[in-house]
Design a protein around this motif. Structure first.
Motif, PDB file in Angstrom:
ATOM      1  N   TRP A  35       0.830  -1.211   0.000  1.00 20.45           N
ATOM      2  CA  TRP A  35       0.000   0.000   0.000  1.00 20.45           C
ATOM      3  C   TRP A  35       0.867   1.265   0.000  1.00 20.45           C
ATOM      4  O   TRP A  35       0.574   2.224  -0.713  1.00 20.45           O
ATOM      5  CB  TRP A  35      -0.953   0.006   1.197  1.00 20.45           C
ATOM      6  CG  TRP A  35      -2.198  -0.756   0.939  1.00 20.45           C
ATOM      7  CD1 TRP A  35      -2.518  -2.001   1.393  1.00 20.45           C
ATOM      8  CD2 TRP A  35      -3.288  -0.319   0.143  1.00 20.45           C
ATOM      9  NE1 TRP A  35      -3.731  -2.385   0.926  1.00 20.45           N
ATOM     10  CE2 TRP A  35      -4.246  -1.368   0.156  1.00 20.45           C
ATOM     11  CE3 TRP A  35      -3.574   0.821  -0.595  1.00 20.45           C
ATOM     12  CZ2 TRP A  35      -5.447  -1.279  -0.523  1.00 20.45           C
ATOM     13  CZ3 TRP A  35      -4.757   0.903  -1.266  1.00 20.45           C
ATOM     14  CH2 TRP A  35      -5.687  -0.140  -1.240  1.00 20.45           C
ATOM     15  N   GLN A  37       3.863   1.549  -1.161  1.00 16.60           N
ATOM     16  CA  GLN A  37       4.454   1.663  -2.496  1.00 16.60           C
ATOM     17  C   GLN A  37       3.440   2.201  -3.501  1.00 16.60           C
ATOM     18  O   GLN A  37       3.749   3.067  -4.318  1.00 16.60           O
ATOM     19  CB  GLN A  37       4.979   0.305  -2.953  1.00 16.60           C
ATOM     20  CG  GLN A  37       5.671   0.380  -4.294  1.00 16.60           C
ATOM     21  CD  GLN A  37       6.174  -0.987  -4.750  1.00 16.60           C
ATOM     22  OE1 GLN A  37       5.938  -1.996  -4.102  1.00 16.60           O
ATOM     23  NE2 GLN A  37       6.869  -0.989  -5.874  1.00 16.60           N
ATOM     24  N   ALA A  38       2.216   1.711  -3.463  1.00 16.74           N
ATOM     25  CA  ALA A  38       1.174   2.169  -4.386  1.00 16.74           C
ATOM     26  C   ALA A  38       0.867   3.647  -4.176  1.00 16.74           C
ATOM     27  O   ALA A  38       0.780   4.431  -5.138  1.00 16.74           O
ATOM     28  CB  ALA A  38      -0.082   1.332  -4.211  1.00 16.74           C
ATOM     29  N   SER A  41       3.744   5.733  -5.400  1.00 13.95           N
ATOM     30  CA  SER A  41       3.765   5.839  -6.871  1.00 13.95           C
ATOM     31  C   SER A  41       2.757   6.870  -7.366  1.00 13.95           C
ATOM     32  O   SER A  41       3.059   7.668  -8.262  1.00 13.95           O
ATOM     33  CB  SER A  41       3.450   4.475  -7.500  1.00 13.95           C
ATOM     34  OG  SER A  41       4.447   3.546  -7.185  1.00 13.95           O
TER      35      SER A  41
END
Length: 197
Positions: A35, A37-38, A41
């Motif tokens: 989560w 990382q998402a 991004s």
């Protein structure tokens, strides 16, 4: 709301969301890493978009400023030509008014006055480059007046001594009236162009 207050509200909502998600979904460390990382991004994409938008806006502002500076430079050059033409007209008119005919003819033979050249410089400027329609009208008035003065100037220069003696006063009066018109047109033109900057 102020920016700092929006930042504060956003931080409170983010912390609250994390607590709710942790308690409802019971996420493990691997899930949290995915989560984070998402979300990171997505944040990077939004940040890149903002940087690009700011660069485009900065480039647009720079281009507008360069256009304004170029227009100002051109306007100043045209105003300089206009004032030079009027100063030459005034000098020629003063010579006609104050010099005896024989002295004036000698001065004209030596090419001391640059009235014709100043008029040519005015006519070398395209009308579409002098500004709005009001500026074009005043500039054209100045061109016509200077052309008429140049014609008088050249006509007098071609006269023999007797003809010059007869025409001296008439040419002097003609030039005096034209100088007033030229000064008025030049002043009006300068005011219009200066309002553009």
């Amino acid at each position: 709301m102020q920016k700092w207050l929006w930042g504060y509200v956003l931080a409170v909502v983010a912390v609250g969301s994390i607590i709710v998600v942790q308690n409802v979904f019971e996420l493990g460390k691997g899930d949290w890493a995915a989560w984070v990382q998402a979300i990171g991004s997505i944040g990077a994409i939004v940040g890149a978009f903002q940087v690009g938008r700011r660069q485009i806006e900065s480039g647009r502002r720079h281009a507008l400023e360069m256009d304004r500076l170029e227009r100002t430079r051109k306007n100043q050059a045209v105003v300089a030509v206009v004032h030079h033409a009027v100063s030459q007209a005034k000098a020629a008119e003063e010579g006609f008014r104050n010099m005896p005919t024989d002295v004036l003819r000698t001065v004209l033979d030596r090419g001391i006055y640059a009235l014709v050249e100043a008029t040519d410089a005015l006519f070398s400027i395209p009308l579409h480059q002098v500004g709005p329609s009001a500026a074009v009208v005043q500039f054209a008035q100045l061109q016509v007046t200077m052309k008429r003065m140049s014609t008088t100037f050249q006509r007098f220069g071609k006269l023999d001594r007797d003809g010059a003696l007869i025409e001296h006063i008439h040419c002097s009066q003609e030039l005096s009236g034209a100088v007033g018109i030229a000064e008025n047109a030049a002043n009006q033109f300068t005011q219009i162009v200066n309002r553009l900057d």
